[in-house]
Design a protein around this motif. Structure first.
Motif, short mmCIF file in Angstrom:
data_model
loop_
_atom_site.label_atom_id
_atom_site.label_comp_id
_atom_site.label_asym_id
_atom_site.label_seq_id
_atom_site.Cartn_x
_atom_site.Cartn_y
_atom_site.Cartn_z
N THR A 1 -3.31 5.64 6.56
CA THR A 1 -3.99 6.69 5.80
C THR A 1 -4.18 6.26 4.35
O THR A 1 -5.25 6.46 3.76
CB THR A 1 -3.21 8.02 5.85
N LYS A 2 -3.15 5.65 3.77
CA LYS A 2 -3.21 5.12 2.41
C LYS A 2 -2.46 3.80 2.39
O LYS A 2 -1.51 3.61 3.16
CB LYS A 2 -2.58 6.08 1.40
N LEU A 3 -2.83 2.93 1.50
CA LEU A 3 -2.24 1.59 1.45
C LEU A 3 -0.74 1.63 1.21
O LEU A 3 0.01 0.82 1.75
CB LEU A 3 -2.93 0.77 0.35
N ASP A 4 -0.24 2.61 0.45
CA ASP A 4 1.18 2.66 0.11
C ASP A 4 2.07 2.96 1.33
O ASP A 4 3.28 2.84 1.26
CB ASP A 4 1.46 3.65 -1.01
N ARG A 5 1.47 3.33 2.46
CA ARG A 5 2.26 3.58 3.66
C ARG A 5 2.80 2.27 4.25
O ARG A 5 3.74 2.28 5.01
CB ARG A 5 1.44 4.29 4.74
N LEU A 6 2.20 1.12 3.88
CA LEU A 6 2.63 -0.17 4.41
C LEU A 6 3.87 -0.73 3.73
O LEU A 6 4.47 -1.67 4.23
CB LEU A 6 1.49 -1.19 4.31
N GLY A 7 4.22 -0.21 2.57
CA GLY A 7 5.39 -0.75 1.89
C GLY A 7 5.66 -0.08 0.58
O GLY A 7 4.91 0.77 0.11
N ARG A 8 6.75 -0.51 -0.04
CA ARG A 8 7.25 0.10 -1.26
C ARG A 8 6.62 -0.45 -2.52
O ARG A 8 6.47 0.24 -3.51
CB ARG A 8 8.75 -0.16 -1.30
N SER A 9 6.25 -1.74 -2.48
CA SER A 9 5.65 -2.35 -3.66
C SER A 9 4.32 -2.99 -3.27
O SER A 9 4.10 -3.34 -2.10
CB SER A 9 6.57 -3.42 -4.24
N LEU A 10 3.47 -3.17 -4.24
CA LEU A 10 2.17 -3.77 -3.99
C LEU A 10 2.34 -5.19 -3.48
O LEU A 10 1.62 -5.64 -2.58
CB LEU A 10 1.33 -3.75 -5.28
N ASN A 11 3.31 -5.88 -4.01
CA ASN A 11 3.57 -7.26 -3.57
C ASN A 11 3.95 -7.28 -2.09
O ASN A 11 3.46 -8.11 -1.32
CB ASN A 11 4.68 -7.86 -4.43
N MET A 12 4.82 -6.37 -1.68
CA MET A 12 5.22 -6.27 -0.28
C MET A 12 4.01 -5.96 0.60
O MET A 12 3.84 -6.57 1.68
CB MET A 12 6.27 -5.16 -0.15
N ILE A 13 3.17 -5.06 0.15
CA ILE A 13 1.98 -4.67 0.91
C ILE A 13 1.02 -5.85 1.05
O ILE A 13 0.52 -6.13 2.14
CB ILE A 13 1.28 -3.47 0.23
N LEU A 14 0.78 -6.55 -0.05
CA LEU A 14 -0.15 -7.68 0.00
C LEU A 14 0.38 -8.80 0.88
O LEU A 14 -0.39 -9.47 1.57
CB LEU A 14 -0.45 -8.18 -1.42
N ASN A 15 1.69 -9.02 0.87
CA ASN A 15 2.26 -10.03 1.76
C ASN A 15 2.03 -9.65 3.22
O ASN A 15 1.70 -10.50 4.05
CB ASN A 15 3.76 -10.21 1.50
N LEU A 16 2.19 -8.36 3.53
CA LEU A 16 1.96 -7.90 4.89
C LEU A 16 0.48 -8.05 5.27
O LEU A 16 0.16 -8.52 6.37
CB LEU A 16 2.40 -6.44 5.06
N VAL A 17 -0.41 -7.67 4.36
CA VAL A 17 -1.85 -7.81 4.63
C VAL A 17 -2.20 -9.28 4.88
O VAL A 17 -2.92 -9.61 5.82
CB VAL A 17 -2.69 -7.22 3.47
N ALA A 18 -1.65 -10.18 4.06
CA ALA A 18 -1.90 -11.61 4.24
C ALA A 18 -1.35 -12.09 5.59
O ALA A 18 -1.99 -12.89 6.29
CB ALA A 18 -1.28 -12.41 3.10
N GLN A 19 -0.16 -11.60 5.96
CA GLN A 19 0.44 -11.96 7.24
C GLN A 19 -0.45 -11.50 8.40
O GLN A 19 -0.68 -12.24 9.36
CB GLN A 19 1.83 -11.35 7.34
N LEU A 20 -0.96 -10.28 8.29
CA LEU A 20 -1.85 -9.75 9.34
C LEU A 20 -3.14 -10.56 9.40
O LEU A 20 -3.60 -10.93 10.49
CB LEU A 20 -2.13 -8.27 9.09
N GLN A 21 -3.72 -10.85 8.24
CA GLN A 21 -4.98 -11.59 8.23
C GLN A 21 -4.80 -13.01 8.78
O GLN A 21 -5.72 -13.54 9.40
CB GLN A 21 -5.55 -11.64 6.81
N SER A 22 -3.62 -13.60 8.60
CA SER A 22 -3.39 -14.93 9.15
C SER A 22 -3.39 -14.91 10.68
O SER A 22 -3.61 -15.93 11.31
CB SER A 22 -2.07 -15.52 8.63
N LYS A 23 -3.16 -13.73 11.26
CA LYS A 23 -3.22 -13.56 12.71
C LYS A 23 -4.62 -13.13 13.17
O LYS A 23 -4.82 -12.86 14.35
CB LYS A 23 -2.22 -12.50 13.17
N GLY A 24 -5.56 -13.02 12.23
CA GLY A 24 -6.90 -12.58 12.58
C GLY A 24 -7.03 -11.07 12.66
O GLY A 24 -7.97 -10.53 13.25
N VAL A 25 -6.07 -10.36 12.06
CA VAL A 25 -6.04 -8.90 12.08
C VAL A 25 -6.50 -8.38 10.72
O VAL A 25 -6.10 -8.91 9.69
CB VAL A 25 -4.61 -8.39 12.40
#
Length: 181
Positions: free
Chosen positions: A63-87
């Motif tokens: 629903t909102k980006l902050d649901r993926l994690g506590r800090s922006l850095n944590m969120i961006l790491n997760l987004v990068a991890q997902l994108q590396s899988k083609g997600v």
């Protein structure tokens, strides 16, 4: 291509229903969710389950980006991890959409990276300021008092060898070297 949702609330007394409803309306085939703080082990387990579940071509919806994690850095790491899988990742509020080749969306994602770096720098700066203020700069306390260290420096200045000083104070040459230099 599957739409997979992720929902999270920070405390046990908050309600997930609105997020779950929005993700289901957006066509999510499966929604990972939990009631926990962003830094809890449970939250990390749910995120790990999500990352393990998704496949190349899937889209993760929140629903909102902050649901993926506590800090922006944590969120961006997760987004990068997902994108590396083609997600890809999309927010229902439209702020982030990595599926789009739109230059504005790419710029927005890159700006989030810049802000994550800024956030990290601010945190590091605050920690360093606190350490300087309290005099606790980290690491193990010195084995030698300031007086003993001054004595070692005086001996060294009077041409006593580092080995002799180390023997006298029952320590290593490296320790004496660090003190006298």
């Amino acid at each position: 291509m599957a739409k997979i949702g992720f929902a999270r609330v920070s405390t046990q007394d908050q309600n997930l229903d609105a997020q779950l409803e929005a993700l289901n309306e957006a066509g999510c085939e499966r929604v990972f969710h939990g009631k926990q703080s962003g830094k809890s082990d449970d939250n990390q387990k749910k995120l790990d389950e999500l990352v393990d579940f998704v496949r190349d071509g899937d889209i993760v919806l929140v629903t909102k980006l902050d649901r993926l994690g506590r800090s922006l850095n944590m969120i961006l790491n997760l987004v990068a991890q997902l994108q590396s899988k083609g997600v890809q990742v999309q927010t229902l509020d439209g702020q982030v959409d990595t599926t789009s080749d739109n230059p504005m969306q790419k710029a927005m994602t890159q700006l989030l990276g810049v802000f994550a770096e800024l956030e990290h720098s601010i945190i590091v700066d605050r920690l360093q300021s606190g350490r300087e203020r309290t005099g606790k700069k980290g690491g193990r306390p010195s084995k030698f008092t300031d007086e003993q260290q001054a004595e070692m420096k005086a001996l060294y200045d009077n041409k006593t060898s580092i080995s002799a000083i180390a023997k006298q104070y029952n320590t290593s040459r490296a320790t004496v070297g660090n003190i006298v230099k």
